[in-house]
Design a protein around this motif. Structure first.
Motif, short mmCIF file in Angstrom:
data_model
loop_
_atom_site.label_atom_id
_atom_site.label_comp_id
_atom_site.label_asym_id
_atom_site.label_seq_id
_atom_site.Cartn_x
_atom_site.Cartn_y
_atom_site.Cartn_z
N ASP A 449 0.60 37.43 -6.91
CA ASP A 449 0.39 37.75 -8.32
C ASP A 449 -1.05 38.20 -8.57
O ASP A 449 -1.31 39.18 -9.28
N VAL A 450 -2.01 37.47 -7.99
CA VAL A 450 -3.42 37.82 -8.19
C VAL A 450 -3.71 39.19 -7.57
O VAL A 450 -4.40 40.03 -8.15
N ALA A 451 -3.18 39.42 -6.36
CA ALA A 451 -3.39 40.71 -5.71
C ALA A 451 -2.82 41.85 -6.54
O ALA A 451 -3.44 42.91 -6.70
N SER A 452 -1.64 41.64 -7.08
CA SER A 452 -1.01 42.69 -7.89
C SER A 452 -1.82 42.97 -9.14
O SER A 452 -1.99 44.14 -9.53
N ARG A 453 -2.35 41.94 -9.78
CA ARG A 453 -3.13 42.15 -11.00
C ARG A 453 -4.50 42.76 -10.70
O ARG A 453 -5.16 43.24 -11.61
N HIS A 454 -4.92 42.74 -9.45
CA HIS A 454 -6.16 43.42 -9.06
C HIS A 454 -5.86 44.82 -8.53
O HIS A 454 -6.76 45.47 -7.96
N GLY A 455 -4.64 45.28 -8.70
CA GLY A 455 -4.29 46.62 -8.23
C GLY A 455 -4.02 46.71 -6.75
O GLY A 455 -4.04 47.81 -6.18
N GLY A 456 -3.79 45.58 -6.09
CA GLY A 456 -3.57 45.57 -4.64
C GLY A 456 -2.19 45.08 -4.26
O GLY A 456 -1.29 44.92 -5.10
#
Length: 489
Positions: A449-456
């Motif tokens: 989730d954190v990676a996705s919200r950082h565009g990754g």
């Protein structure tokens, strides 16, 4: 007016009413103009017939004025005196002279003035002086009373010059009764037919709109039923047409599907969270109750461990709640290589476990929240250490403008069929061991989730020498892309 059907019917009726009114006025004006021009042409013909006789020096008393009831005639001289009128003309208006009784005229022609003994023409009857004006006559509207009947007429005024150089004006009229009757008939027909036509338009629009909006009403009723029953598994009916209503129904069903999945996910989350919280709380309560009754049996390290486990679980749940609420990550520059080294160093000092090796170049920056990215790296290291046999390897590298972090272990690895499922919340492939080790199945879910919200992205795969490989890819900052550095410089 709250009904769409009523507004549509009213709008269509108003548009048609305005259009028909404008068209009707145009038709009436054109019809009146054509009929008036026709009457003017008749009046001009009658006036030129009389003018032709005057040009031939026909005596006033001998003028053939035609059908006097249809075409009343009035002849005036330059002084405005009436020299000839129709027999039964009793009153006239619109010609400029209202007198209808001829007066004696010194210039009145007489029979025989146009011929001499030798058959020649003298100066007094030169044909060049006999002339009917070829100019367009003047037209006026007026009235005339003929034989006791008053009517409206269209008058044409034609000038003629006699052989005695006397200029006369012939006023001849043509009745406007036909024009008035035709215009009146058309106007009456329009006034009678317009309301009927508007009623038809309103009715047809109402029926067509009702038919077109019938699927919308079905969608509304079904949504109302879904709201009342709270059954998100139901769907609104989708019409077979390919219009906007069908697209609305499909979009509504897609929204219901997403909403149902979100609600189900929330329910599972609450249920799993309650289940996960129940175990450490029950264990901690048991230990405290035993310690209260038998202080010598109090397991302080176990109570502390349960408290730490409970605290970590609460922190994970709180972070997931913030992520689900749409919390945006920060926009600070983070050196991901340095962050990885810090996390590895902290674990090496705090615990004894598999050896962790780090390989990274310098100045690999990303943009985001340092705390959240530290949580991602920490969760990946915790997962690798939990499943590794002897060693864990971490590498940080630049790849086409991105920063890639790879965490590998020499454990059993992740089955290919489970590589997407392990990122779901509260999922543990080895449930008993994960719980014993303190894992609640939230670490990898939080990391993705954190990676996705950082565009990754965060993916799982197989390591080259066996075991699991987790790959974190994040968009790099200016320090990561040499081309970007050159452009900025």
């Amino acid at each position: 007016m709250r009904s769409v059907r009523a507004r549509a019917a009213l709008g269509a009726t108003l548009v048609v009413a305005v259009a028909l009114t404008a068209a009707g006025l145009a038709v009436l004006l054109v019809l009146r103009g054509n009929l008036t021009d026709r009457a003017g042409l008749e009046a001009e013909v009658a006036a030129r017939e009389v003018a032709g006789q005057l040009a031939l020096d026909v005596p006033y008393a001998g003028l053939d004025l035609g059908d006097e009831e249809v075409h009343p005639v009035q002849v005036t001289d330059e002084a405005g005196r009436v020299v000839a009128v129709s027999k039964d003309l009793e009153a006239v208006s619109g010609t400029g002279v209202t007198r209808v009784v001829p007066v004696p005229s010194a210039a009145a022609p007489s029979a025989g003035d146009d011929d001499d003994d030798d058959g020649g023409d003298d100066d007094g009857n030169d044909p060049a002086r006999r002339e009917v004006s070829s100019d367009k006559p003047d037209f006026t509207n007026g009235t005339a009373t003929v034989d006791g009947e008053r009517a409206d007429y269209r008058f044409a005024a034609v000038e003629v010059t006699t052989s005695r150089d006397v200029t006369l004006t012939v006023h001849a009229g043509a009745p406007l009764a036909a024009e008035q009757e035709a215009v009146s008939t058309v106007r009456t027909s329009m006034l009678t037919g317009l309301p009927v036509l508007l009623l038809v338009v309103a009715g047809v629009t109402w029926l067509v709109t009702r038919r077109a909006l019938r699927p919308v009403e079905g969608i509304r009723r079904e949504l109302a039923a879904i709201t009342a029953s709270e059954d998100l598994g139901r769907r609104v009916p989708e019409p077979d047409s390919r219009d906007e209503v069908a697209r609305l129904a499909r979009t509504t069903n897609e929204t219901l599907t997403v909403l149902e999945a979100s609600v189900d996910r929330q329910r599972r989350f609450v249920a799993d969270a309650s289940h996960e919280l129940r175990s450490p709380i029950a264990s901690l309560r048991t230990q405290l109750e035993v310690g209260e009754a038998h202080p010598e049996l109090l397991d302080v390290p176990g109570a502390v461990a349960d408290t730490v486990r409970l605290q970590a679980l609460a922190a994970d749940l709180l972070l997931l709640a913030r992520l689900d609420a749409g919390e945006r990550p920060g926009r600070t520059a983070v050196d991901l290589g340095a962050l990885v080294r810090e996390e590895v160093s902290r674990r090496a000092a705090d615990r004894i476990g598999p050896a962790v090796s780090v390989r990274d170049p310098d100045a690999l920056e990303v943009t985001g929240s340092r705390a959240q990215l530290a949580r991602v790296v920490g969760n990946l290291l915790d997962n690798a250490e939990r499943h590794a046999v002897r060693s864990v390897a971490v590498s940080v590298r630049a790849d086409r403008g991105d920063v890639v972090v790879e965490v590998t272990d020499d454990g059993a690895g992740v089955p290919e069929a489970e590589r997407d499922r392990i990122f779901e919340r509260f999922v543990r492939l080895d449930d008993a061991r994960s719980r014993d080790d303190g894992g609640a199945g939230l670490g990898l879910a939080i990391a993705r989730d954190v990676a996705s919200r950082h565009g990754g992205t965060l993916t799982a795969g197989a390591a080259r020498d066996g075991g699991a490989r987790f790959t974190l890819r994040l968009p790099g900052g200016a320090a990561t892309d040499p081309g970007r550095q050159a452009r900025n410089g």
